[in-house]
Design a protein around this motif. Structure first.
Motif, PDB file in Angstrom:
ATOM      1  N   LEU A 152      -6.335   5.882   6.610  1.00  0.00           N
ATOM      2  CA  LEU A 152      -7.605   6.483   6.219  1.00  0.00           C
ATOM      3  C   LEU A 152      -7.726   7.914   6.758  1.00  0.00           C
ATOM      4  N   ASP A 153      -7.896   8.865   5.863  1.00  0.00           N
ATOM      5  CA  ASP A 153      -8.220  10.248   6.235  1.00  0.00           C
ATOM      6  C   ASP A 153      -7.372  10.790   7.377  1.00  0.00           C
ATOM      7  N   VAL A 154      -6.063  10.537   7.312  1.00  0.00           N
ATOM      8  CA  VAL A 154      -5.196  10.980   8.401  1.00  0.00           C
ATOM      9  C   VAL A 154      -4.968  12.491   8.343  1.00  0.00           C
ATOM     10  N   LEU A 155      -4.672  13.060   9.495  1.00  0.00           N
ATOM     11  CA  LEU A 155      -4.271  14.453   9.604  1.00  0.00           C
ATOM     12  C   LEU A 155      -2.752  14.494   9.676  1.00  0.00           C
ATOM     13  N   THR A 156      -2.120  15.378   8.916  1.00  0.00           N
ATOM     14  CA  THR A 156      -0.664  15.474   8.912  1.00  0.00           C
ATOM     15  C   THR A 156      -0.239  16.940   8.868  1.00  0.00           C
ATOM     16  N   CYS A 189     -10.246   4.397  13.184  1.00  0.00           N
ATOM     17  CA  CYS A 189      -9.910   4.711  11.792  1.00  0.00           C
ATOM     18  C   CYS A 189     -11.123   4.681  10.869  1.00  0.00           C
ATOM     19  N   PHE A 190     -12.064   3.805  11.115  1.00  0.00           N
ATOM     20  CA  PHE A 190     -13.161   3.596  10.176  1.00  0.00           C
ATOM     21  C   PHE A 190     -14.201   4.712  10.206  1.00  0.00           C
ATOM     22  N   VAL A 191     -14.247   5.471  11.282  1.00  0.00           N
ATOM     23  CA  VAL A 191     -15.306   6.478  11.411  1.00  0.00           C
ATOM     24  C   VAL A 191     -14.957   7.787  10.708  1.00  0.00           C
ATOM     25  N   GLN A 192     -13.911   8.468  11.142  1.00  0.00           N
ATOM     26  CA  GLN A 192     -13.536   9.717  10.467  1.00  0.00           C
ATOM     27  C   GLN A 192     -12.028   9.776  10.267  1.00  0.00           C
ATOM     28  N   GLY A 193     -11.429   8.609  10.137  1.00  0.00           N
ATOM     29  CA  GLY A 193     -10.000   8.531   9.903  1.00  0.00           C
ATOM     30  C   GLY A 193      -9.224   8.254  11.176  1.00  0.00           C
ATOM     31  N   CYS A 194      -7.947   7.894  11.018  1.00  0.00           N
ATOM     32  CA  CYS A 194      -7.095   7.546  12.162  1.00  0.00           C
ATOM     33  C   CYS A 194      -6.591   8.819  12.832  1.00  0.00           C
ATOM     34  N   ASP A 195      -7.450   9.409  13.643  1.00  0.00           N
ATOM     35  CA  ASP A 195      -7.134  10.695  14.266  1.00  0.00           C
ATOM     36  C   ASP A 195      -7.309  10.684  15.772  1.00  0.00           C
ATOM     37  N   GLY A 196      -7.496   9.499  16.359  1.00  0.00           N
ATOM     38  CA  GLY A 196      -7.658   9.414  17.803  1.00  0.00           C
ATOM     39  C   GLY A 196      -8.976   9.953  18.317  1.00  0.00           C
ATOM     40  N   ASP A 199      -3.389  14.331  15.892  1.00  0.00           N
ATOM     41  CA  ASP A 199      -4.650  14.056  16.575  1.00  0.00           C
ATOM     42  C   ASP A 199      -5.726  15.036  16.139  1.00  0.00           C
ATOM     43  N   GLY A 200      -6.952  14.533  16.017  1.00  0.00           N
ATOM     44  CA  GLY A 200      -8.072  15.370  15.636  1.00  0.00           C
ATOM     45  C   GLY A 200      -8.539  16.264  16.769  1.00  0.00           C
ATOM     46  N   LEU A 201      -9.290  17.283  16.417  1.00  0.00           N
ATOM     47  CA  LEU A 201      -9.806  18.236  17.393  1.00  0.00           C
ATOM     48  C   LEU A 201     -11.263  17.973  17.756  1.00  0.00           C
ATOM     49  N   PRO A 219       0.829  -1.203   0.000  1.00  0.00           N
ATOM     50  CA  PRO A 219       0.000   0.000   0.000  1.00  0.00           C
ATOM     51  C   PRO A 219       0.866   1.257   0.000  1.00  0.00           C
ATOM     52  N   PRO A 220       0.553   2.214  -0.851  1.00  0.00           N
ATOM     53  CA  PRO A 220       1.355   3.442  -0.906  1.00  0.00           C
ATOM     54  C   PRO A 220       1.244   4.229   0.393  1.00  0.00           C
ATOM     55  N   VAL A 221       2.260   5.019   0.674  1.00  0.00           N
ATOM     56  CA  VAL A 221       2.281   5.825   1.892  1.00  0.00           C
ATOM     57  C   VAL A 221       1.650   7.187   1.609  1.00  0.00           C
ATOM     58  N   VAL A 222       0.703   7.560   2.433  1.00  0.00           N
ATOM     59  CA  VAL A 222       0.014   8.837   2.286  1.00  0.00           C
ATOM     60  C   VAL A 222       1.000   9.986   2.517  1.00  0.00           C
ATOM     61  N   LYS A 223       0.850  11.042   1.753  1.00  0.00           N
ATOM     62  CA  LYS A 223       1.712  12.211   1.899  1.00  0.00           C
ATOM     63  C   LYS A 223       1.647  12.742   3.330  1.00  0.00           C
ATOM     64  N   GLY A 224       2.798  12.950   3.916  1.00  0.00           N
ATOM     65  CA  GLY A 224       2.868  13.439   5.289  1.00  0.00           C
ATOM     66  C   GLY A 224       3.238  12.363   6.283  1.00  0.00           C
ATOM     67  N   LEU A 225       3.062  11.094   5.892  1.00  0.00           N
ATOM     68  CA  LEU A 225       3.459   9.978   6.739  1.00  0.00           C
ATOM     69  C   LEU A 225       4.776   9.403   6.234  1.00  0.00           C
ATOM     70  N   SER A 226       5.454   8.664   7.104  1.00  0.00           N
ATOM     71  CA  SER A 226       6.731   8.072   6.734  1.00  0.00           C
ATOM     72  C   SER A 226       7.038   6.897   7.657  1.00  0.00           C
ATOM     73  N   TYR A 227       7.755   5.911   7.125  1.00  0.00           N
ATOM     74  CA  TYR A 227       8.185   4.788   7.957  1.00  0.00           C
ATOM     75  C   TYR A 227       9.325   5.184   8.899  1.00  0.00           C
TER      76      TYR A 227
END
Length: 345
Positions: free
Chosen positions: A307-311, A78-85, A157-159, A30-38
Protein backbone atom coordinates in the motif's frame (compact mmCIF):
# COMPACT_ATOMS: atom_id res chain seq x y z
CA UNK A 1 -32.76 -35.54 15.64
CA UNK A 2 -32.91 -32.01 14.29
CA UNK A 3 -29.44 -31.30 15.67
CA UNK A 4 -27.84 -34.37 14.13
CA UNK A 5 -29.35 -33.73 10.69
CA UNK A 6 -28.34 -30.06 10.66
CA UNK A 7 -24.61 -30.72 10.92
CA UNK A 8 -24.30 -32.68 7.67
CA UNK A 9 -26.21 -29.92 5.88
CA UNK A 10 -23.84 -27.31 7.28
CA UNK A 11 -20.84 -29.42 6.34
CA UNK A 12 -22.11 -29.95 2.80
CA UNK A 13 -22.87 -26.24 2.31
CA UNK A 14 -19.45 -25.28 3.65
CA UNK A 15 -17.68 -27.72 1.35
CA UNK A 16 -19.62 -26.31 -1.58
CA UNK A 17 -18.64 -22.78 -0.51
CA UNK A 18 -14.96 -23.78 -0.38
CA UNK A 19 -15.26 -25.26 -3.85
CA UNK A 20 -16.88 -22.03 -5.03
CA UNK A 21 -13.96 -20.00 -3.66
CA UNK A 22 -11.43 -22.17 -5.46
CA UNK A 23 -13.42 -22.06 -8.68
CA UNK A 24 -14.39 -18.39 -8.74
CA UNK A 25 -11.24 -16.82 -7.28
CA UNK A 26 -8.55 -18.60 -9.24
CA UNK A 27 -6.36 -15.62 -10.02
CA UNK A 28 -2.75 -14.59 -10.21
CA UNK A 29 -0.93 -13.68 -7.05
CA UNK A 30 -1.07 -9.99 -6.14
CA UNK A 31 0.97 -8.01 -8.67
CA UNK A 32 4.24 -6.45 -7.57
CA UNK A 33 4.26 -2.67 -7.34
CA UNK A 34 6.78 -0.92 -9.56
CA UNK A 35 10.01 -0.41 -7.65
CA UNK A 36 9.63 -3.50 -5.47
CA UNK A 37 11.04 -6.94 -6.19
CA UNK A 38 11.21 -10.40 -4.63
CA UNK A 39 14.97 -10.33 -5.25
CA UNK A 40 15.66 -6.70 -4.38
CA UNK A 41 18.50 -7.45 -1.93
CA UNK A 42 19.75 -10.70 -3.46
CA UNK A 43 23.12 -9.14 -4.37
CA UNK A 44 23.44 -6.24 -1.92
CA UNK A 45 22.31 -8.04 1.28
CA UNK A 46 21.86 -11.76 0.55
CA UNK A 47 21.68 -12.73 4.25
CA UNK A 48 18.90 -10.23 5.00
CA UNK A 49 16.02 -12.65 5.51
CA UNK A 50 18.07 -15.18 7.47
CA UNK A 51 19.25 -12.39 9.80
CA UNK A 52 15.68 -11.34 10.53
CA UNK A 53 14.45 -14.88 11.13
CA UNK A 54 17.41 -15.88 13.28
CA UNK A 55 17.00 -12.84 15.52
CA UNK A 56 13.24 -13.28 15.91
CA UNK A 57 13.65 -16.93 16.89
CA UNK A 58 15.72 -15.73 19.85
CA UNK A 59 13.26 -12.97 20.71
CA UNK A 60 10.19 -15.22 20.62
CA UNK A 61 11.89 -17.84 22.76
CA UNK A 62 11.85 -15.32 25.62
CA UNK A 63 8.78 -13.28 24.65
CA UNK A 64 6.32 -14.91 22.23
CA UNK A 65 3.94 -11.99 22.76
CA UNK A 66 6.11 -9.95 20.43
CA UNK A 67 4.92 -12.01 17.44
CA UNK A 68 1.37 -10.58 17.35
CA UNK A 69 2.78 -7.19 18.37
CA UNK A 70 5.05 -7.10 15.31
CA UNK A 71 2.21 -8.15 13.02
CA UNK A 72 0.04 -5.39 14.48
CA UNK A 73 2.77 -2.79 13.92
CA UNK A 74 2.98 -3.86 10.29
CA UNK A 75 -0.78 -3.61 9.78
CA UNK A 76 -1.18 -0.28 11.57
CA UNK A 77 1.78 1.21 9.72
CA UNK A 78 0.62 0.17 6.25
CA UNK A 79 -3.05 1.05 6.67
CA UNK A 80 -2.54 4.70 7.60
CA UNK A 81 -0.33 6.27 4.92
CA UNK A 82 1.28 3.24 3.37
CA UNK A 83 4.10 0.88 4.38
CA UNK A 84 6.67 3.57 5.04
CA UNK A 85 7.65 3.01 8.67
CA UNK A 86 5.78 6.13 9.80
CA UNK A 87 4.45 4.33 12.88
CA UNK A 88 8.02 3.85 14.10
CA UNK A 89 8.79 7.58 14.24
CA UNK A 90 8.94 9.50 17.50
CA UNK A 91 6.96 12.73 17.74
CA UNK A 92 4.99 15.07 20.00
CA UNK A 93 2.53 13.52 19.60
CA UNK A 94 3.55 10.69 17.29
CA UNK A 95 1.38 8.52 15.05
CA UNK A 96 1.52 5.68 17.56
CA UNK A 97 0.37 8.01 20.36
CA UNK A 98 -3.08 8.15 18.79
CA UNK A 99 -5.91 6.18 20.48
CA UNK A 100 -6.21 3.73 17.57
CA UNK A 101 -2.61 2.68 18.20
CA UNK A 102 -3.03 2.16 21.92
CA UNK A 103 -1.06 -0.79 23.25
CA UNK A 104 1.70 -0.78 20.62
CA UNK A 105 4.49 -2.58 22.45
CA UNK A 106 7.72 -0.67 22.93
CA UNK A 107 9.60 -3.98 23.07
CA UNK A 108 8.47 -4.84 19.54
CA UNK A 109 9.49 -1.40 18.29
CA UNK A 110 12.90 -1.96 19.84
CA UNK A 111 13.14 -5.37 18.19
CA UNK A 112 12.67 -3.77 14.77
CA UNK A 113 15.46 -1.29 15.46
CA UNK A 114 17.69 -4.05 16.87
CA UNK A 115 17.27 -5.99 13.62
CA UNK A 116 17.98 -2.79 11.69
CA UNK A 117 21.28 -2.38 13.55
CA UNK A 118 22.37 -5.95 12.80
CA UNK A 119 21.47 -5.64 9.12
CA UNK A 120 23.18 -2.29 8.66
CA UNK A 121 26.31 -3.68 10.30
CA UNK A 122 26.25 -6.62 7.90
CA UNK A 123 25.23 -4.86 4.68
CA UNK A 124 25.53 -1.14 5.21
CA UNK A 125 22.61 1.27 5.40
CA UNK A 126 20.67 -0.04 2.41
CA UNK A 127 17.67 -1.80 3.99
CA UNK A 128 14.76 0.36 5.11
CA UNK A 129 12.94 0.07 8.41
CA UNK A 130 9.77 -0.32 6.35
CA UNK A 131 11.15 -3.47 4.70
CA UNK A 132 12.34 -4.79 8.06
CA UNK A 133 8.85 -4.25 9.49
CA UNK A 134 7.33 -6.27 6.64
CA UNK A 135 9.85 -9.11 7.09
CA UNK A 136 9.36 -9.14 10.86
CA UNK A 137 5.59 -9.45 10.40
CA UNK A 138 6.03 -12.30 7.90
CA UNK A 139 8.33 -14.21 10.26
CA UNK A 140 6.01 -13.55 13.21
CA UNK A 141 3.38 -15.50 11.31
CA UNK A 142 5.68 -18.31 10.18
CA UNK A 143 7.53 -18.82 13.47
CA UNK A 144 4.25 -19.27 15.36
CA UNK A 145 2.79 -21.91 13.06
CA UNK A 146 1.55 -19.95 10.07
CA UNK A 147 2.52 -20.06 6.40
CA UNK A 148 5.93 -19.15 5.06
CA UNK A 149 5.82 -16.85 2.06
CA UNK A 150 7.93 -14.45 0.04
CA UNK A 151 7.33 -10.70 0.19
CA UNK A 152 8.42 -8.08 -2.36
CA UNK A 153 11.02 -5.67 -0.99
CA UNK A 154 12.55 -2.32 -1.86
CA UNK A 155 10.47 0.09 0.23
CA UNK A 156 11.91 3.38 1.39
CA UNK A 157 11.22 5.00 4.74
CA UNK A 158 8.92 8.00 4.94
CA UNK A 159 9.98 11.42 6.14
CA UNK A 160 6.84 12.15 8.14
CA UNK A 161 3.99 10.51 10.04
CA UNK A 162 0.24 11.05 10.20
CA UNK A 163 -1.83 11.62 13.32
CA UNK A 164 -5.14 12.22 11.55
CA UNK A 165 -4.78 9.19 9.28
CA UNK A 166 -5.15 6.78 12.20
CA UNK A 167 -8.90 7.44 12.08
CA UNK A 168 -8.94 5.20 8.99
CA UNK A 169 -7.88 2.15 11.00
CA UNK A 170 -10.65 -0.45 11.44
CA UNK A 171 -12.00 -0.37 14.98
CA UNK A 172 -12.74 -3.41 17.20
CA UNK A 173 -16.31 -2.27 17.90
CA UNK A 174 -17.23 -1.83 14.23
CA UNK A 175 -19.92 -3.90 12.59
CA UNK A 176 -19.01 -5.87 9.47
CA UNK A 177 -20.49 -3.28 7.12
CA UNK A 178 -18.29 -0.53 8.54
CA UNK A 179 -15.25 -2.79 8.48
CA UNK A 180 -15.83 -3.76 4.84
CA UNK A 181 -16.19 -0.09 3.88
CA UNK A 182 -12.91 0.80 5.61
CA UNK A 183 -11.06 -1.89 3.69
CA UNK A 184 -12.85 -1.22 0.41
CA UNK A 185 -11.44 2.31 0.51
CA UNK A 186 -8.01 0.63 0.25
CA UNK A 187 -9.17 -1.71 -2.54
CA UNK A 188 -9.53 -4.84 -0.39
CA UNK A 189 -12.40 -7.23 -1.11
CA UNK A 190 -14.51 -9.32 1.27
CA UNK A 191 -12.17 -12.32 1.13
CA UNK A 192 -9.22 -10.09 2.01
CA UNK A 193 -11.08 -8.69 5.02
CA UNK A 194 -12.07 -12.06 6.47
CA UNK A 195 -8.59 -13.46 5.86
CA UNK A 196 -6.80 -10.50 7.46
CA UNK A 197 -9.16 -10.69 10.44
CA UNK A 198 -7.60 -14.11 11.07
CA UNK A 199 -4.56 -12.28 12.45
CA UNK A 200 -6.57 -12.28 15.68
CA UNK A 201 -5.77 -15.97 15.99
CA UNK A 202 -3.06 -14.87 18.41
CA UNK A 203 -2.40 -11.86 20.60
CA UNK A 204 -4.26 -10.17 23.43
CA UNK A 205 -6.81 -7.37 23.81
CA UNK A 206 -7.26 -4.69 26.45
CA UNK A 207 -10.59 -4.55 28.28
CA UNK A 208 -11.62 -1.23 26.78
CA UNK A 209 -11.56 -2.65 23.24
CA UNK A 210 -14.42 -5.09 23.88
CA UNK A 211 -16.15 -3.87 27.05
CA UNK A 212 -19.02 -2.63 24.86
CA UNK A 213 -20.02 -6.31 24.54
CA UNK A 214 -20.07 -6.87 28.30
CA UNK A 215 -22.14 -3.89 29.39
CA UNK A 216 -24.80 -4.48 28.27
CA UNK A 217 -24.08 -8.15 27.60
CA UNK A 218 -24.05 -9.01 23.91
CA UNK A 219 -26.51 -11.88 23.30
CA UNK A 220 -24.22 -13.06 20.49
CA UNK A 221 -21.46 -13.89 22.99
CA UNK A 222 -21.03 -17.37 24.45
CA UNK A 223 -22.13 -17.16 28.08
CA UNK A 224 -19.11 -19.02 29.48
CA UNK A 225 -16.77 -16.67 27.65
CA UNK A 226 -18.81 -13.68 28.83
CA UNK A 227 -18.37 -14.72 32.48
CA UNK A 228 -14.62 -15.12 32.00
CA UNK A 229 -14.30 -11.72 30.36
CA UNK A 230 -16.46 -10.03 33.02
CA UNK A 231 -14.25 -11.54 35.71
CA UNK A 232 -11.09 -10.24 34.05
CA UNK A 233 -12.59 -6.88 33.05
CA UNK A 234 -14.78 -5.41 35.81
CA UNK A 235 -14.78 -2.10 33.92
CA UNK A 236 -13.61 -0.63 30.62
CA UNK A 237 -10.62 1.08 32.20
CA UNK A 238 -9.13 -2.05 33.68
CA UNK A 239 -5.53 -2.53 32.61
CA UNK A 240 -6.05 -6.27 32.17
CA UNK A 241 -5.86 -8.13 28.86
CA UNK A 242 -7.40 -11.32 27.47
CA UNK A 243 -6.52 -13.75 24.70
CA UNK A 244 -8.18 -13.05 21.36
CA UNK A 245 -8.26 -16.77 20.55
CA UNK A 246 -9.35 -18.94 23.48
CA UNK A 247 -8.23 -22.20 21.82
CA UNK A 248 -4.62 -21.69 20.71
CA UNK A 249 -3.75 -18.13 21.81
CA UNK A 250 -0.05 -18.23 20.87
CA UNK A 251 -0.33 -20.19 17.61
CA UNK A 252 -1.07 -18.80 14.16
CA UNK A 253 -3.76 -21.18 12.87
CA UNK A 254 -7.43 -21.18 11.85
CA UNK A 255 -8.89 -21.72 15.35
CA UNK A 256 -10.00 -18.08 15.42
CA UNK A 257 -12.74 -18.99 12.94
CA UNK A 258 -13.85 -21.90 15.13
CA UNK A 259 -14.13 -19.38 17.96
CA UNK A 260 -16.47 -17.27 15.83
CA UNK A 261 -18.61 -20.29 14.94
CA UNK A 262 -19.00 -20.95 18.67
CA UNK A 263 -19.83 -17.29 19.47
CA UNK A 264 -16.45 -16.94 21.20
CA UNK A 265 -15.05 -14.00 19.28
CA UNK A 266 -13.87 -11.16 21.53
CA UNK A 267 -14.33 -8.05 19.39
CA UNK A 268 -17.60 -6.92 17.84
CA UNK A 269 -15.75 -6.69 14.52
CA UNK A 270 -14.75 -10.35 14.84
CA UNK A 271 -18.00 -11.98 15.94
CA UNK A 272 -20.13 -9.95 13.55
CA UNK A 273 -18.35 -11.63 10.62
CA UNK A 274 -20.52 -14.67 11.35
CA UNK A 275 -23.70 -12.59 11.35
CA UNK A 276 -23.22 -10.91 7.98
CA UNK A 277 -24.25 -12.92 4.91
CA UNK A 278 -21.34 -11.45 2.94
CA UNK A 279 -18.76 -12.91 5.31
CA UNK A 280 -20.39 -15.87 7.07
CA UNK A 281 -19.56 -18.38 4.34
CA UNK A 282 -15.90 -17.38 4.42
CA UNK A 283 -15.75 -17.79 8.19
CA UNK A 284 -17.15 -21.31 7.87
CA UNK A 285 -14.82 -22.14 4.97
CA UNK A 286 -11.68 -20.95 6.77
CA UNK A 287 -12.75 -22.82 9.93
CA UNK A 288 -12.93 -26.05 7.94
CA UNK A 289 -9.88 -25.50 5.75
CA UNK A 290 -6.72 -24.04 7.27
CA UNK A 291 -4.86 -24.34 3.97
CA UNK A 292 -7.45 -22.13 2.31
CA UNK A 293 -7.19 -19.58 5.11
CA UNK A 294 -3.40 -19.49 4.85
CA UNK A 295 -3.57 -19.02 1.08
CA UNK A 296 -5.99 -16.11 1.29
CA UNK A 297 -4.17 -14.56 4.24
CA UNK A 298 -0.90 -14.54 2.30
CA UNK A 299 -2.53 -12.94 -0.74
CA UNK A 300 -4.17 -10.23 1.35
CA UNK A 301 -1.00 -9.58 3.36
CA UNK A 302 1.12 -9.15 0.23
CA UNK A 303 -1.45 -6.64 -1.06
CA UNK A 304 -1.36 -4.83 2.28
CA UNK A 305 2.44 -4.74 2.30
CA UNK A 306 2.44 -2.75 -0.96
CA UNK A 307 0.00 0.00 0.00
CA UNK A 308 1.31 3.43 -1.05
CA UNK A 309 4.95 2.39 -0.77
CA UNK A 310 7.85 4.75 -1.38
CA UNK A 311 10.46 3.47 -3.84
CA UNK A 312 13.43 4.66 -5.89
CA UNK A 313 14.42 8.17 -4.90
CA UNK A 314 11.44 8.70 -2.62
CA UNK A 315 11.89 8.85 1.14
CA UNK A 316 15.12 7.62 2.68
CA UNK A 317 16.83 4.70 4.44
CA UNK A 318 16.75 5.64 8.12
CA UNK A 319 19.85 5.23 10.24
CA UNK A 320 17.53 4.67 13.23
CA UNK A 321 13.95 3.58 12.83
CA UNK A 322 12.47 6.11 15.26
CA UNK A 323 13.95 9.28 13.73
CA UNK A 324 14.43 10.69 10.25
CA UNK A 325 17.98 11.23 9.10
CA UNK A 326 19.69 14.59 9.46
CA UNK A 327 19.25 16.54 6.24
CA UNK A 328 22.21 16.54 3.89
CA UNK A 329 23.27 18.73 1.05
CA UNK A 330 21.65 18.07 -2.30
CA UNK A 331 24.99 16.95 -3.80
CA UNK A 332 25.64 14.39 -1.05
CA UNK A 333 22.12 12.99 -1.38
CA UNK A 334 22.45 12.60 -5.15
CA UNK A 335 25.80 10.83 -4.81
CA UNK A 336 24.37 8.37 -2.26
CA UNK A 337 21.38 7.61 -4.48
CA UNK A 338 23.68 6.90 -7.44
CA UNK A 339 25.85 4.59 -5.35
CA UNK A 340 22.80 2.65 -4.12
CA UNK A 341 21.47 2.24 -7.66
CA UNK A 342 24.86 1.04 -8.90
CA UNK A 343 25.09 -1.47 -6.05
CA UNK A 344 21.81 -3.06 -7.10
CA UNK A 345 23.14 -4.01 -10.54
Amino acid sequence: MARSSAYPLFLISSILFISHIYASQVEAKPPVVKGLSYSFYSKTCPKLESIVRKHLKKVFKDDNGQAPALLRIFFHDCFVQGCDGSLLLDGSPSERDQPANGGIRTEALQTIDDIRAIIHKECGRIVSCADITVLAARDSVFLTGGPDYAVPLGRRDGLSFSTSGTSDLPKPFNTTGVTLDAFAAKNFDVTDVVALSGAHTFGRAHCGTFFNRLSPLDPNMDKTLAKQLQSTCPDANSGNTVNLDIRTPTVFDNKYYLDLMNRQGVFTSDQDLLNDKRTKGLVNAFALNQTLFFEKFVDATIKLSQLDVLTGNQGEIRGKCNVVNARKSLLTSVVEEVVQLVDQF
